[in-house]
Write a protein that holds these residues in place. Structure first.
Motif: not given
Length: 621
Positions: A484-498
Protein backbone atom coordinates in the motif's frame (compact mmCIF):
# COMPACT_ATOMS: atom_id res chain seq x y z
CA UNK A 1 -27.45 25.35 77.25
CA UNK A 2 -24.35 26.96 75.78
CA UNK A 3 -22.93 25.36 72.63
CA UNK A 4 -19.32 25.40 71.53
CA UNK A 5 -18.51 27.80 68.72
CA UNK A 6 -15.74 26.64 66.38
CA UNK A 7 -13.84 29.88 65.86
CA UNK A 8 -10.26 31.00 66.42
CA UNK A 9 -10.09 33.69 69.12
CA UNK A 10 -8.38 37.02 68.67
CA UNK A 11 -6.16 37.36 71.71
CA UNK A 12 -4.19 40.27 72.99
CA UNK A 13 -1.63 41.79 70.66
CA UNK A 14 1.25 39.47 69.80
CA UNK A 15 4.31 39.51 71.99
CA UNK A 16 7.68 40.87 70.94
CA UNK A 17 9.99 38.53 69.04
CA UNK A 18 11.98 35.93 71.02
CA UNK A 19 15.00 38.23 71.26
CA UNK A 20 13.18 40.59 73.66
CA UNK A 21 12.84 38.35 76.70
CA UNK A 22 12.34 41.05 79.33
CA UNK A 23 8.65 41.13 78.48
CA UNK A 24 8.39 37.41 77.87
CA UNK A 25 9.77 36.18 81.17
CA UNK A 26 9.16 38.52 84.11
CA UNK A 27 8.93 35.50 86.44
CA UNK A 28 11.86 33.95 88.27
CA UNK A 29 10.45 30.96 90.15
CA UNK A 30 8.22 28.13 89.02
CA UNK A 31 5.77 25.91 90.77
CA UNK A 32 4.13 22.74 89.56
CA UNK A 33 0.98 20.97 90.70
CA UNK A 34 1.93 18.16 93.04
CA UNK A 35 0.48 14.67 92.89
CA UNK A 36 -0.89 15.28 96.38
CA UNK A 37 -2.95 18.25 95.21
CA UNK A 38 -4.25 16.26 92.24
CA UNK A 39 -5.40 13.41 94.47
CA UNK A 40 -7.11 15.89 96.83
CA UNK A 41 -8.94 17.35 93.84
CA UNK A 42 -9.90 13.89 92.60
CA UNK A 43 -11.53 13.03 95.94
CA UNK A 44 -13.99 15.92 95.55
CA UNK A 45 -15.04 15.13 91.95
CA UNK A 46 -18.72 14.92 91.06
CA UNK A 47 -20.13 11.81 89.29
CA UNK A 48 -20.14 13.69 85.96
CA UNK A 49 -16.52 14.74 86.40
CA UNK A 50 -15.48 11.18 87.25
CA UNK A 51 -17.41 9.91 84.20
CA UNK A 52 -15.67 12.41 81.92
CA UNK A 53 -12.20 11.63 83.29
CA UNK A 54 -12.74 7.87 83.12
CA UNK A 55 -14.05 8.15 79.55
CA UNK A 56 -11.03 10.23 78.55
CA UNK A 57 -8.66 7.70 80.10
CA UNK A 58 -10.39 4.83 78.28
CA UNK A 59 -9.32 6.30 74.92
CA UNK A 60 -12.73 5.45 73.51
CA UNK A 61 -14.04 9.00 73.49
CA UNK A 62 -15.11 10.39 70.11
CA UNK A 63 -15.61 13.99 69.04
CA UNK A 64 -19.42 14.02 69.39
CA UNK A 65 -19.23 12.57 72.90
CA UNK A 66 -16.56 15.09 73.88
CA UNK A 67 -18.67 17.99 72.62
CA UNK A 68 -21.67 16.60 74.50
CA UNK A 69 -19.71 16.33 77.74
CA UNK A 70 -18.29 19.82 77.32
CA UNK A 71 -21.67 21.43 76.66
CA UNK A 72 -23.14 19.65 79.71
CA UNK A 73 -20.25 20.73 81.92
CA UNK A 74 -20.29 24.44 80.97
CA UNK A 75 -24.05 24.59 81.64
CA UNK A 76 -23.69 23.35 85.24
CA UNK A 77 -23.56 25.64 88.27
CA UNK A 78 -21.30 25.46 90.09
CA UNK A 79 -19.00 24.61 87.21
CA UNK A 80 -17.00 21.37 87.33
CA UNK A 81 -13.32 21.50 88.21
CA UNK A 82 -10.72 22.61 85.67
CA UNK A 83 -9.24 19.09 85.95
CA UNK A 84 -12.23 17.52 84.16
CA UNK A 85 -12.10 20.19 81.44
CA UNK A 86 -8.36 19.63 80.98
CA UNK A 87 -8.89 15.90 80.43
CA UNK A 88 -11.28 16.74 77.60
CA UNK A 89 -8.84 19.26 76.12
CA UNK A 90 -5.99 16.76 76.32
CA UNK A 91 -7.89 14.00 74.55
CA UNK A 92 -9.11 16.31 71.78
CA UNK A 93 -5.57 17.65 71.33
CA UNK A 94 -4.27 14.11 70.84
CA UNK A 95 -7.08 13.53 68.31
CA UNK A 96 -5.79 16.64 66.47
CA UNK A 97 -9.06 18.56 66.83
CA UNK A 98 -7.04 21.71 67.40
CA UNK A 99 -9.71 24.22 66.32
CA UNK A 100 -12.22 22.59 68.67
CA UNK A 101 -9.83 22.91 71.63
CA UNK A 102 -9.18 26.58 70.84
CA UNK A 103 -12.91 27.28 70.70
CA UNK A 104 -13.51 25.39 73.95
CA UNK A 105 -10.80 27.42 75.68
CA UNK A 106 -12.31 30.64 74.43
CA UNK A 107 -15.71 29.67 75.82
CA UNK A 108 -14.19 28.61 79.14
CA UNK A 109 -12.29 31.88 79.49
CA UNK A 110 -15.55 33.74 78.96
CA UNK A 111 -16.96 32.04 82.10
CA UNK A 112 -16.25 34.04 85.24
CA UNK A 113 -16.48 30.88 87.36
CA UNK A 114 -13.57 29.14 85.61
CA UNK A 115 -10.08 29.97 86.76
CA UNK A 116 -7.68 28.92 83.93
CA UNK A 117 -4.64 26.94 85.05
CA UNK A 118 -1.32 26.32 83.34
CA UNK A 119 -2.58 23.01 81.93
CA UNK A 120 -5.50 24.62 80.10
CA UNK A 121 -3.35 27.50 78.81
CA UNK A 122 -0.67 25.07 77.61
CA UNK A 123 -3.27 23.06 75.68
CA UNK A 124 -4.51 26.30 74.13
CA UNK A 125 -1.00 27.41 73.20
CA UNK A 126 -0.09 24.00 71.78
CA UNK A 127 -3.20 23.84 69.59
CA UNK A 128 -2.63 27.36 68.25
CA UNK A 129 0.93 26.40 67.37
CA UNK A 130 -0.30 23.23 65.65
CA UNK A 131 -2.65 25.43 63.62
CA UNK A 132 0.47 27.38 62.55
CA UNK A 133 -0.59 30.42 64.59
CA UNK A 134 2.52 30.66 66.74
CA UNK A 135 2.12 34.46 67.06
CA UNK A 136 -1.13 33.83 68.92
CA UNK A 137 0.77 31.25 70.96
CA UNK A 138 3.06 34.03 72.21
CA UNK A 139 -0.04 36.06 73.04
CA UNK A 140 -1.24 33.19 75.23
CA UNK A 141 2.13 33.29 77.01
CA UNK A 142 1.48 36.95 77.80
CA UNK A 143 -1.91 35.97 79.23
CA UNK A 144 -0.23 33.28 81.36
CA UNK A 145 2.05 35.91 82.84
CA UNK A 146 -0.86 38.31 83.39
CA UNK A 147 -2.84 35.60 85.20
CA UNK A 148 0.12 34.93 87.48
CA UNK A 149 0.54 31.36 86.27
CA UNK A 150 3.92 29.69 86.11
CA UNK A 151 4.88 28.20 82.73
CA UNK A 152 6.31 24.69 82.71
CA UNK A 153 8.54 22.93 80.17
CA UNK A 154 5.49 21.82 78.18
CA UNK A 155 4.47 25.46 77.78
CA UNK A 156 7.83 26.51 76.38
CA UNK A 157 8.13 23.39 74.23
CA UNK A 158 4.83 24.23 72.55
CA UNK A 159 6.29 27.55 71.38
CA UNK A 160 9.57 25.98 70.26
CA UNK A 161 7.72 23.32 68.30
CA UNK A 162 5.35 25.90 66.82
CA UNK A 163 8.24 28.03 65.54
CA UNK A 164 9.98 25.00 64.02
CA UNK A 165 6.79 23.79 62.36
CA UNK A 166 6.37 27.18 60.71
CA UNK A 167 9.94 27.03 59.44
CA UNK A 168 11.09 29.74 61.84
CA UNK A 169 14.04 27.69 63.05
CA UNK A 170 16.31 30.69 63.59
CA UNK A 171 13.71 32.27 65.91
CA UNK A 172 13.25 28.93 67.69
CA UNK A 173 17.01 28.62 68.35
CA UNK A 174 17.10 32.21 69.61
CA UNK A 175 14.21 31.52 71.99
CA UNK A 176 15.79 28.26 73.15
CA UNK A 177 19.10 29.96 73.97
CA UNK A 178 17.31 32.64 76.00
CA UNK A 179 15.38 29.95 77.89
CA UNK A 180 18.59 28.11 78.75
CA UNK A 181 20.59 31.25 79.62
CA UNK A 182 17.92 32.64 81.95
CA UNK A 183 17.19 29.28 83.58
CA UNK A 184 13.58 29.27 82.42
CA UNK A 185 11.65 25.98 82.44
CA UNK A 186 12.71 23.55 79.76
CA UNK A 187 13.51 19.87 79.44
CA UNK A 188 15.54 17.37 77.51
CA UNK A 189 12.67 17.36 75.04
CA UNK A 190 13.22 21.09 74.42
CA UNK A 191 16.70 20.33 73.10
CA UNK A 192 15.27 17.51 71.00
CA UNK A 193 12.77 19.88 69.38
CA UNK A 194 15.52 22.31 68.40
CA UNK A 195 17.80 19.56 67.12
CA UNK A 196 14.98 18.11 65.02
CA UNK A 197 14.12 21.55 63.63
CA UNK A 198 17.76 22.21 62.72
CA UNK A 199 18.20 18.80 61.09
CA UNK A 200 14.96 19.11 59.14
CA UNK A 201 16.05 22.51 57.80
CA UNK A 202 19.50 21.20 56.80
CA UNK A 203 21.39 23.00 59.56
CA UNK A 204 23.13 19.92 60.89
CA UNK A 205 26.27 21.77 62.00
CA UNK A 206 24.14 23.90 64.36
CA UNK A 207 22.44 20.73 65.64
CA UNK A 208 25.91 19.36 66.46
CA UNK A 209 26.65 22.57 68.39
CA UNK A 210 23.49 22.06 70.48
CA UNK A 211 24.51 18.44 71.12
CA UNK A 212 27.98 19.54 72.29
CA UNK A 213 26.50 22.18 74.58
CA UNK A 214 24.16 19.60 76.11
CA UNK A 215 27.10 17.30 76.82
CA UNK A 216 29.18 20.14 78.31
CA UNK A 217 26.75 22.11 80.50
CA UNK A 218 25.37 19.05 82.27
CA UNK A 219 21.85 20.43 82.80
CA UNK A 220 20.23 18.11 80.26
CA UNK A 221 22.27 15.31 78.79
CA UNK A 222 21.33 14.37 75.21
CA UNK A 223 19.28 11.19 74.94
CA UNK A 224 18.90 8.61 72.20
CA UNK A 225 16.31 10.78 70.42
CA UNK A 226 18.75 13.69 70.08
CA UNK A 227 21.50 11.44 68.72
CA UNK A 228 19.17 9.49 66.43
CA UNK A 229 17.77 12.70 64.96
CA UNK A 230 21.23 13.96 63.98
CA UNK A 231 22.25 10.53 62.68
CA UNK A 232 19.12 10.44 60.53
CA UNK A 233 19.89 13.94 59.20
CA UNK A 234 23.39 12.92 58.09
CA UNK A 235 22.07 9.67 56.61
CA UNK A 236 19.50 11.56 54.55
CA UNK A 237 22.28 13.79 53.21
CA UNK A 238 24.42 10.68 52.47
CA UNK A 239 27.17 11.85 54.87
CA UNK A 240 27.60 8.39 56.34
CA UNK A 241 31.07 9.10 57.70
CA UNK A 242 29.63 11.82 59.94
CA UNK A 243 26.59 9.72 60.85
CA UNK A 244 28.86 6.88 62.01
CA UNK A 245 31.03 9.29 64.04
CA UNK A 246 27.91 10.45 65.92
CA UNK A 247 26.84 6.81 66.34
CA UNK A 248 30.22 5.90 67.87
CA UNK A 249 30.07 8.94 70.19
CA UNK A 250 26.65 7.77 71.29
CA UNK A 251 27.99 4.30 72.16
CA UNK A 252 31.00 5.78 74.01
CA UNK A 253 28.57 7.76 76.18
CA UNK A 254 26.67 4.54 76.94
CA UNK A 255 23.51 5.70 75.18
CA UNK A 256 21.84 2.60 73.82
CA UNK A 257 20.69 2.94 70.20
CA UNK A 258 17.12 2.01 69.32
CA UNK A 259 15.54 0.41 66.28
CA UNK A 260 15.01 3.96 64.95
CA UNK A 261 18.76 4.65 65.11
CA UNK A 262 19.60 1.45 63.24
CA UNK A 263 16.85 2.05 60.66
CA UNK A 264 18.43 5.40 59.75
CA UNK A 265 21.91 3.89 59.48
CA UNK A 266 20.67 0.99 57.34
CA UNK A 267 18.83 3.39 55.06
CA UNK A 268 21.93 5.57 54.67
CA UNK A 269 24.40 2.72 54.09
CA UNK A 270 22.14 1.01 51.59
CA UNK A 271 21.54 4.26 49.73
CA UNK A 272 25.25 4.63 49.02
CA UNK A 273 25.72 0.92 48.29
CA UNK A 274 27.79 0.03 51.37
CA UNK A 275 26.19 -3.37 51.79
CA UNK A 276 29.01 -5.05 53.69
CA UNK A 277 28.84 -2.30 56.33
CA UNK A 278 25.07 -2.74 56.46
CA UNK A 279 25.51 -6.46 57.15
CA UNK A 280 28.04 -5.69 59.90
CA UNK A 281 25.54 -3.26 61.37
CA UNK A 282 22.98 -6.05 61.47
CA UNK A 283 25.34 -8.11 63.65
CA UNK A 284 26.05 -5.04 65.82
CA UNK A 285 22.34 -4.54 66.25
CA UNK A 286 21.76 -8.13 67.37
CA UNK A 287 24.69 -7.80 69.81
CA UNK A 288 22.89 -4.83 71.39
CA UNK A 289 19.87 -7.06 71.94
CA UNK A 290 17.77 -5.23 69.34
CA UNK A 291 15.88 -7.47 66.97
CA UNK A 292 15.96 -6.18 63.38
CA UNK A 293 12.53 -5.22 62.15
CA UNK A 294 10.83 -5.92 58.82
CA UNK A 295 12.15 -2.66 57.34
CA UNK A 296 15.80 -3.64 57.90
CA UNK A 297 15.36 -7.16 56.57
CA UNK A 298 13.49 -5.85 53.51
CA UNK A 299 16.25 -3.31 52.84
CA UNK A 300 18.91 -6.03 52.80
CA UNK A 301 16.76 -8.44 50.79
CA UNK A 302 16.11 -5.69 48.26
CA UNK A 303 19.85 -5.17 47.77
CA UNK A 304 20.53 -8.91 47.40
CA UNK A 305 17.66 -9.30 44.96
CA UNK A 306 18.85 -6.39 42.81
CA UNK A 307 22.30 -8.01 42.66
CA UNK A 308 20.80 -11.35 41.69
CA UNK A 309 21.87 -12.98 44.98
CA UNK A 310 18.52 -14.71 45.45
CA UNK A 311 19.93 -17.63 47.44
CA UNK A 312 21.39 -15.30 50.07
CA UNK A 313 18.16 -13.30 50.09
CA UNK A 314 16.29 -16.54 50.73
CA UNK A 315 18.63 -17.23 53.67
CA UNK A 316 17.64 -13.87 55.17
CA UNK A 317 14.01 -14.85 54.67
CA UNK A 318 14.66 -17.97 56.77
CA UNK A 319 16.46 -15.86 59.41
CA UNK A 320 13.40 -13.63 59.63
CA UNK A 321 11.24 -16.65 60.44
CA UNK A 322 13.74 -17.83 63.05
CA UNK A 323 13.60 -14.44 64.79
CA UNK A 324 9.81 -14.45 64.73
CA UNK A 325 9.51 -11.67 62.14
CA UNK A 326 6.78 -12.37 59.62
CA UNK A 327 7.68 -11.46 56.03
CA UNK A 328 5.20 -9.14 54.35
CA UNK A 329 3.97 -8.63 50.81
CA UNK A 330 6.98 -6.39 50.07
CA UNK A 331 9.43 -9.15 51.10
CA UNK A 332 7.89 -11.78 48.86
CA UNK A 333 7.31 -9.39 45.97
CA UNK A 334 11.02 -8.51 45.90
CA UNK A 335 11.98 -12.20 45.88
CA UNK A 336 9.42 -12.99 43.18
CA UNK A 337 10.50 -10.06 41.03
CA UNK A 338 14.19 -11.02 41.34
CA UNK A 339 13.41 -14.65 40.47
CA UNK A 340 11.40 -13.54 37.46
CA UNK A 341 14.16 -11.20 36.31
CA UNK A 342 16.63 -14.11 36.48
CA UNK A 343 14.29 -16.23 34.39
CA UNK A 344 13.53 -18.55 37.32
CA UNK A 345 9.77 -18.45 36.99
CA UNK A 346 9.33 -21.82 38.76
CA UNK A 347 11.16 -20.46 41.80
CA UNK A 348 9.00 -17.34 41.60
CA UNK A 349 5.90 -19.56 41.53
CA UNK A 350 7.13 -21.36 44.67
CA UNK A 351 7.60 -18.04 46.47
CA UNK A 352 4.10 -17.03 45.45
CA UNK A 353 2.63 -20.28 46.71
CA UNK A 354 4.49 -19.94 50.03
CA UNK A 355 3.20 -16.41 50.30
CA UNK A 356 -0.41 -17.52 49.78
CA UNK A 357 0.03 -20.44 52.22
CA UNK A 358 1.22 -17.93 54.84
CA UNK A 359 -1.99 -15.96 54.24
CA UNK A 360 -0.09 -12.99 52.82
CA UNK A 361 -2.15 -11.53 50.01
CA UNK A 362 -0.15 -10.83 46.83
CA UNK A 363 -0.64 -7.33 45.43
CA UNK A 364 -0.75 -6.11 41.86
CA UNK A 365 3.06 -5.70 41.76
CA UNK A 366 3.53 -9.33 42.80
CA UNK A 367 1.23 -10.62 40.09
CA UNK A 368 2.65 -8.25 37.46
CA UNK A 369 6.14 -9.64 38.05
CA UNK A 370 4.89 -13.19 37.44
CA UNK A 371 2.82 -12.27 34.40
CA UNK A 372 5.60 -10.24 32.80
CA UNK A 373 8.24 -12.98 33.01
CA UNK A 374 5.84 -15.67 31.79
CA UNK A 375 4.87 -13.54 28.80
CA UNK A 376 8.53 -12.92 27.97
CA UNK A 377 9.13 -16.68 28.21
CA UNK A 378 6.28 -17.18 25.73
CA UNK A 379 4.14 -18.91 28.37
CA UNK A 380 1.09 -16.74 27.71
CA UNK A 381 -1.33 -19.46 28.82
CA UNK A 382 0.19 -19.61 32.31
CA UNK A 383 0.35 -15.81 32.41
CA UNK A 384 -3.36 -15.65 31.62
CA UNK A 385 -4.02 -18.13 34.46
CA UNK A 386 -2.38 -15.67 36.85
CA UNK A 387 -4.69 -12.94 35.56
CA UNK A 388 -7.64 -15.12 36.50
CA UNK A 389 -6.05 -15.83 39.90
CA UNK A 390 -5.70 -12.08 40.45
CA UNK A 391 -9.42 -11.64 39.85
CA UNK A 392 -10.29 -14.46 42.25
CA UNK A 393 -8.04 -12.91 44.91
CA UNK A 394 -9.73 -9.54 44.49
CA UNK A 395 -6.61 -7.84 43.09
CA UNK A 396 -7.51 -5.46 40.28
CA UNK A 397 -5.21 -5.68 37.23
CA UNK A 398 -3.69 -2.37 36.11
CA UNK A 399 -2.31 -1.06 32.83
CA UNK A 400 1.04 -2.84 33.39
CA UNK A 401 -0.75 -6.16 33.83
CA UNK A 402 -2.66 -5.84 30.59
CA UNK A 403 0.27 -4.42 28.63
CA UNK A 404 2.45 -7.40 29.56
CA UNK A 405 -0.26 -9.84 28.48
CA UNK A 406 -1.16 -7.99 25.28
CA UNK A 407 2.50 -7.72 24.29
CA UNK A 408 2.93 -11.41 25.11
CA UNK A 409 0.01 -12.42 22.93
CA UNK A 410 1.17 -10.10 20.15
CA UNK A 411 4.70 -11.56 20.13
CA UNK A 412 3.18 -15.04 20.00
CA UNK A 413 1.07 -14.03 16.97
CA UNK A 414 -2.10 -14.43 19.06
CA UNK A 415 -3.67 -11.21 17.88
CA UNK A 416 -7.23 -12.44 18.49
CA UNK A 417 -6.43 -13.07 22.16
CA UNK A 418 -4.70 -9.68 22.33
CA UNK A 419 -7.73 -7.83 20.92
CA UNK A 420 -10.04 -9.78 23.23
CA UNK A 421 -7.92 -8.76 26.22
CA UNK A 422 -7.95 -5.17 24.97
CA UNK A 423 -11.77 -5.19 25.07
CA UNK A 424 -11.71 -6.74 28.53
CA UNK A 425 -9.44 -4.07 29.98
CA UNK A 426 -11.65 -1.35 28.52
CA UNK A 427 -14.75 -2.92 30.08
CA UNK A 428 -12.97 -3.03 33.47
CA UNK A 429 -12.19 0.68 33.30
CA UNK A 430 -8.45 0.27 32.72
CA UNK A 431 -7.44 2.90 30.18
CA UNK A 432 -5.03 1.76 27.46
CA UNK A 433 -1.88 3.79 26.89
CA UNK A 434 0.46 4.27 23.96
CA UNK A 435 2.20 0.93 24.67
CA UNK A 436 -1.12 -0.93 24.52
CA UNK A 437 -2.15 0.59 21.19
CA UNK A 438 1.30 0.22 19.62
CA UNK A 439 1.43 -3.48 20.58
CA UNK A 440 -1.96 -4.08 18.98
CA UNK A 441 -1.11 -2.11 15.84
CA UNK A 442 2.13 -4.04 15.48
CA UNK A 443 0.35 -7.39 15.88
CA UNK A 444 -2.37 -6.48 13.37
CA UNK A 445 0.21 -5.27 10.85
CA UNK A 446 2.15 -8.53 11.11
CA UNK A 447 -1.07 -10.32 10.21
CA UNK A 448 -1.51 -7.87 7.29
CA UNK A 449 -4.73 -6.59 8.86
CA UNK A 450 -3.76 -3.00 8.06
CA UNK A 451 -7.34 -1.76 7.88
CA UNK A 452 -7.93 -2.81 11.51
CA UNK A 453 -4.53 -1.37 12.45
CA UNK A 454 -5.49 2.01 11.00
CA UNK A 455 -8.82 1.85 12.85
CA UNK A 456 -6.88 1.17 16.08
CA UNK A 457 -4.64 4.16 15.32
CA UNK A 458 -7.70 6.37 14.88
CA UNK A 459 -9.14 5.05 18.15
CA UNK A 460 -5.83 5.91 19.83
CA UNK A 461 -5.89 9.49 18.51
CA UNK A 462 -9.55 9.81 19.53
CA UNK A 463 -8.44 9.09 23.12
CA UNK A 464 -5.96 12.00 22.96
CA UNK A 465 -2.98 9.65 22.84
CA UNK A 466 -0.34 10.85 20.42
CA UNK A 467 1.25 8.03 18.36
CA UNK A 468 5.05 8.00 18.45
CA UNK A 469 7.68 6.94 15.95
CA UNK A 470 7.40 3.28 17.03
CA UNK A 471 3.64 3.27 16.44
CA UNK A 472 4.00 4.77 12.96
CA UNK A 473 6.95 2.51 12.07
CA UNK A 474 4.85 -0.57 12.87
CA UNK A 475 2.08 0.74 10.65
CA UNK A 476 4.48 1.59 7.84
CA UNK A 477 5.93 -1.95 7.97
CA UNK A 478 2.42 -3.33 7.66
CA UNK A 479 1.43 -1.05 4.79
CA UNK A 480 4.65 -1.73 2.90
CA UNK A 481 4.31 -5.50 3.27
CA UNK A 482 0.78 -5.17 1.85
CA UNK A 483 2.02 -3.04 -1.04
CA UNK A 484 0.00 0.00 0.00
CA UNK A 485 2.50 2.56 -1.28
CA UNK A 486 0.09 5.48 -1.49
CA UNK A 487 -0.94 5.02 2.14
CA UNK A 488 2.74 4.96 3.16
CA UNK A 489 3.43 8.28 1.40
CA UNK A 490 0.33 9.80 3.02
CA UNK A 491 1.42 8.52 6.44
CA UNK A 492 4.91 9.94 6.00
CA UNK A 493 3.49 13.39 5.35
CA UNK A 494 1.18 13.07 8.32
CA UNK A 495 4.13 12.21 10.56
CA UNK A 496 5.99 15.30 9.35
CA UNK A 497 2.94 17.54 9.87
CA UNK A 498 2.50 16.25 13.41
CA UNK A 499 6.23 16.65 14.21
CA UNK A 500 6.60 12.94 14.92
CA UNK A 501 9.91 12.90 13.04
CA UNK A 502 11.89 15.86 14.31
CA UNK A 503 15.46 14.62 14.79
CA UNK A 504 17.97 12.28 13.22
CA UNK A 505 17.05 9.42 15.59
CA UNK A 506 13.38 9.36 14.56
CA UNK A 507 14.28 9.77 10.88
CA UNK A 508 16.66 6.81 11.14
CA UNK A 509 13.89 4.63 12.57
CA UNK A 510 11.64 5.69 9.71
CA UNK A 511 14.33 5.09 7.11
CA UNK A 512 14.94 1.62 8.52
CA UNK A 513 11.24 0.79 8.24
CA UNK A 514 10.91 2.11 4.68
CA UNK A 515 14.28 0.79 3.50
CA UNK A 516 13.52 -2.85 4.30
CA UNK A 517 10.27 -3.15 2.40
CA UNK A 518 9.67 0.03 0.46
CA UNK A 519 10.86 1.39 -2.84
CA UNK A 520 13.62 3.90 -3.41
CA UNK A 521 10.88 6.45 -4.07
CA UNK A 522 9.75 6.21 -0.44
CA UNK A 523 13.36 6.25 0.77
CA UNK A 524 14.11 9.42 -1.20
CA UNK A 525 10.87 10.92 0.08
CA UNK A 526 12.13 10.48 3.65
CA UNK A 527 15.56 11.91 2.73
CA UNK A 528 13.87 14.88 1.08
CA UNK A 529 11.85 15.60 4.23
CA UNK A 530 15.03 15.31 6.31
CA UNK A 531 16.65 17.95 4.14
CA UNK A 532 13.56 20.20 4.36
CA UNK A 533 13.65 19.94 8.17
CA UNK A 534 17.37 20.73 8.25
CA UNK A 535 18.19 17.39 9.89
CA UNK A 536 21.70 16.25 9.01
CA UNK A 537 22.37 12.53 8.50
CA UNK A 538 24.59 10.68 10.96
CA UNK A 539 26.51 7.39 10.81
CA UNK A 540 23.35 5.34 11.31
CA UNK A 541 21.61 7.21 8.48
CA UNK A 542 24.52 6.43 6.15
CA UNK A 543 24.62 2.80 7.25
CA UNK A 544 20.86 2.50 6.66
CA UNK A 545 21.23 3.99 3.19
CA UNK A 546 24.10 1.59 2.31
CA UNK A 547 21.95 -1.34 3.45
CA UNK A 548 18.94 -0.08 1.47
CA UNK A 549 20.92 0.50 -1.75
CA UNK A 550 22.53 -2.94 -1.42
CA UNK A 551 19.11 -4.56 -1.00
CA UNK A 552 17.87 -2.73 -4.09
CA UNK A 553 21.01 -3.73 -6.05
CA UNK A 554 22.12 -0.14 -6.55
CA UNK A 555 25.74 -0.81 -5.66
CA UNK A 556 27.13 2.35 -7.25
CA UNK A 557 24.94 4.50 -5.03
CA UNK A 558 25.86 2.40 -2.00
CA UNK A 559 29.56 2.96 -2.76
CA UNK A 560 28.91 6.67 -3.22
CA UNK A 561 27.44 6.83 0.30
CA UNK A 562 30.48 5.18 1.88
CA UNK A 563 32.78 7.55 -0.07
CA UNK A 564 30.80 10.59 1.11
CA UNK A 565 31.02 9.59 4.78
CA UNK A 566 34.60 10.87 5.08
CA UNK A 567 33.49 14.24 3.66
CA UNK A 568 30.74 14.39 6.31
CA UNK A 569 33.30 13.67 9.02
CA UNK A 570 32.33 10.03 9.60
CA UNK A 571 34.75 7.12 9.32
CA UNK A 572 33.08 4.13 7.62
CA UNK A 573 32.98 1.23 10.06
CA UNK A 574 33.28 -2.53 9.66
CA UNK A 575 29.49 -2.97 9.42
CA UNK A 576 29.22 -0.51 6.50
CA UNK A 577 32.03 -2.23 4.57
CA UNK A 578 30.61 -5.67 5.26
CA UNK A 579 27.22 -4.70 3.83
CA UNK A 580 28.88 -3.38 0.67
CA UNK A 581 31.17 -6.43 0.26
CA UNK A 582 28.19 -8.77 0.73
CA UNK A 583 26.24 -6.72 -1.83
CA UNK A 584 29.04 -7.09 -4.39
CA UNK A 585 29.41 -10.80 -3.60
CA UNK A 586 25.71 -11.48 -4.17
CA UNK A 587 26.05 -9.97 -7.63
CA UNK A 588 29.34 -11.82 -8.35
CA UNK A 589 31.24 -8.54 -8.64
CA UNK A 590 34.50 -10.01 -7.40
CA UNK A 591 36.88 -7.19 -8.34
CA UNK A 592 34.89 -4.49 -6.52
CA UNK A 593 34.59 -6.73 -3.45
CA UNK A 594 38.36 -7.31 -3.23
CA UNK A 595 39.13 -3.65 -3.90
CA UNK A 596 36.84 -2.73 -1.02
CA UNK A 597 38.59 -5.27 1.23
CA UNK A 598 41.95 -3.67 0.44
CA UNK A 599 40.47 -0.25 1.21
CA UNK A 600 39.32 -1.58 4.60
CA UNK A 601 42.76 -2.91 5.45
CA UNK A 602 44.42 0.38 4.50
CA UNK A 603 42.09 2.17 6.94
CA UNK A 604 43.13 -0.18 9.75
CA UNK A 605 39.94 -2.25 9.79
CA UNK A 606 40.28 -6.01 10.26
CA UNK A 607 38.37 -8.48 8.14
CA UNK A 608 36.28 -10.73 10.34
CA UNK A 609 35.87 -14.45 9.66
CA UNK A 610 32.46 -14.00 7.98
CA UNK A 611 33.85 -11.44 5.50
CA UNK A 612 36.87 -13.64 4.80
CA UNK A 613 34.55 -16.57 4.05
CA UNK A 614 32.57 -14.34 1.66
CA UNK A 615 35.73 -13.33 -0.18
CA UNK A 616 37.00 -16.92 -0.34
CA UNK A 617 33.70 -17.90 -1.89
CA UNK A 618 34.26 -15.37 -4.68
CA UNK A 619 37.60 -16.96 -5.68
CA UNK A 620 35.71 -19.98 -7.07
CA UNK A 621 34.16 -17.85 -9.81
Amino acid sequence: MKRIILTIPCFVSPLPPPGNTSLLFPFSTYSFASHENIHVGMSKLSPLEKLVIDKCKSRSLNLDEALGFFNSMVSLRPLPSILAFNHLLGVLSKMKHYSVVVSMCKQMMACNDIQPDIGMMTFLMSCLCNLKKVDLGFSVLAMIVKLGLQPNPYTMNALLLGLCNEGKVKEAVELFRKIVEKGYPCSQHSSGIIIRGLCKSGNLHFAIDILKEMNENGRFKPNVVCYSTIIDGFCNERHMDKALIIFKDMLVKNIEPTIVTFNSLFHGLCNIGHWSEAKSLLANMINHGISPNIYIFNTLIDHLCKNGEIQEANSLLNLMSQRGIKPDVVTYTMLIHASCKSGKWEQATNFLQTMINCEISPNVVTFNSMIDILCKEGKTGKAFDFLELMTRKGVKPNILTYNSLIQGFCHSSQWKEATSLFKRMMSEGVHPDIVTFTSLINALCKEKRTKEAITTLEQMIHRDLKPDIVTYSSLIHGLLSSGQWAEVTSLLRKMVDEDIVTNVVTFNILLGAVGKQGTMTQVHEVLKVMEEKGVKPDEITNRTMISTYCLQGEMQKAKAVIDSMAIQGFAPDLASYKMLINGYAKRKRKDEAFMLAEEMLKKGLTLDSATQDTLRGLTRF
